[in-house]
Design an enzyme around this catalytic site. Structure first.
Site, short mmCIF file in Angstrom:
data_model
loop_
_atom_site.label_atom_id
_atom_site.label_comp_id
_atom_site.label_asym_id
_atom_site.label_seq_id
_atom_site.Cartn_x
_atom_site.Cartn_y
_atom_site.Cartn_z
CB ILE A 43 -0.93 0.00 1.23
CG1 ILE A 43 -1.98 -1.11 1.11
CG2 ILE A 43 -1.63 1.35 1.38
CD1 ILE A 43 -2.81 -1.32 2.37
CG ASN A 116 1.31 2.40 4.67
OD1 ASN A 116 0.15 2.03 4.54
ND2 ASN A 116 2.34 1.71 4.19
CB SER A 170 -7.15 -2.01 9.57
OG SER A 170 -7.66 -3.26 9.15
CE1 TYR A 185 -2.65 -5.03 11.24
CE2 TYR A 185 -5.02 -5.35 10.98
CZ TYR A 185 -3.82 -4.83 10.52
OH TYR A 185 -3.79 -4.12 9.35
CE LYS A 189 -3.12 -1.29 11.10
NZ LYS A 189 -2.28 -0.22 10.49
CB THR A 219 -0.40 -6.10 0.38
OG1 THR A 219 -0.91 -6.52 1.66
CG2 THR A 219 -1.26 -4.98 -0.17
#
Length: 277
Positions: A43, A116, A170, A185, A189, A219
């Protein structure tokens, strides 16, 4: 954005910005300096390239992928802008501070900062994990790294009197993903989302802060996911597929450009409809 000069009637309004009359010119980044962490691939690389195509000079950040140096040179050649790659561990506050200051000196300013850099949670249910190293790695990169980046970019924004901060959050900060278990995670986020909203208020007199929340994207960060798990993802995504990184760049360009001068504290979810039901 309101002035800090108080009167008996409350804060005085500040002057509105002077905007280009043509809509496409509002999205131009010509003459601006942009910096994107975690932009050696995925990204971040796509966003850096898009900013360069829109006319910005771009600082590319990398940690373990020296191909960023070649990719920065290729973007400069393709777009006719200045680019430079900087090696920095976003988990190290002092390194981030030095890198942001060096970019400011090398480019003569800093208009746009994209936090990022991020890593996924790969180890399953939290209570089954030995020790805290995996938790620390994700939180230190995804949340603390974003904080360090914003802190030092924000100092420059305040000195300049302008700036646009963009975080890669996210959809996982909005919902709990299944079937994979990734509480760490998701929590990190969600923290990024609220950090950005909080900075939008703190920085209202001199800069903007917004987030982009990608869904499942094609990705390298998800290469470890089994194909069977991805098949379950596709069944839950109304669009029926993972997104391409190129499908994200319009969101970042909007927040980076003068098209969004009255937008701060916002989040743009780009997830193929995952969060809609």
């Amino acid at each position: 954005m309101a002035s800090t000069h108080a009167t008996g009637l409350g804060p005085l309004p500040t002057a509105a910005p002077t905007l280009a009359p043509h809509v496409l010119d509002l999205f131009s980044l010509k003459g601006k300096v942009a910096s994107v962490t975690g932009s050696s691939s995925g990204i971040g690389l796509e966003v850096a390239r898009a900013f360069a195509q829109a006319g910005a000079d771009v600082a590319i950040w990398y940690h373990g992928n020296p191909k960023a140096i070649e990719r920065a040179a290729a973007i400069a050649k393709e777009c006719g802008v200045k680019t430079k790659a900087y090696k920095c561990a976003v988990t190290d506050s002092k390194e981030v501070e030095a890198t942001v200051k060096q970019i400011y000196e090398d480019f003569g300013g800093l208009d746009i900062m994209v936090a990022n850099a991020g890593v996924p949670w790969t180890t399953g249910p939290m209570i089954d994990v030995e020790g805290d190293a995996d938790w620390d790695k994700v939180v230190n990169t995804d949340l603390n790294g974003a904080y360090y980046t914003a802190k030092y970019a924000g100092q420059i924004f305040k000195k300049q009197g302008h700036g646009s901060m963009i975080f890669t959050a996210s959809m996982s900060g909005h919902i709990v993903n299944i079937p994979q278990m990734q509480a760490c995670y998701n929590a990190a986020k969600a923290g990024v989302l609220h950090l950005s909203r909080s900075l939008a208020v703190e920085w209202a007199g001199f800069a903007r802060s917004n987030t982009v929340s990608p869904g499942y994207m094609l990705t390298e960060i998800s290469d470890f996911i089994p194909h069977e798990t991805k098949q379950k993802w596709w069944q839950l995504i109304p669009a029926g597929r993972e997104g391409m990184t190129r499908e994200l760049v319009g969101a970042y360009l909007y927040f980076a450009s003068d098209a969004s001068t009255y937008t701060t504290g916002a989040d743009l979810v780009v997830d193929g409809g995952y969060c809609a039901p």
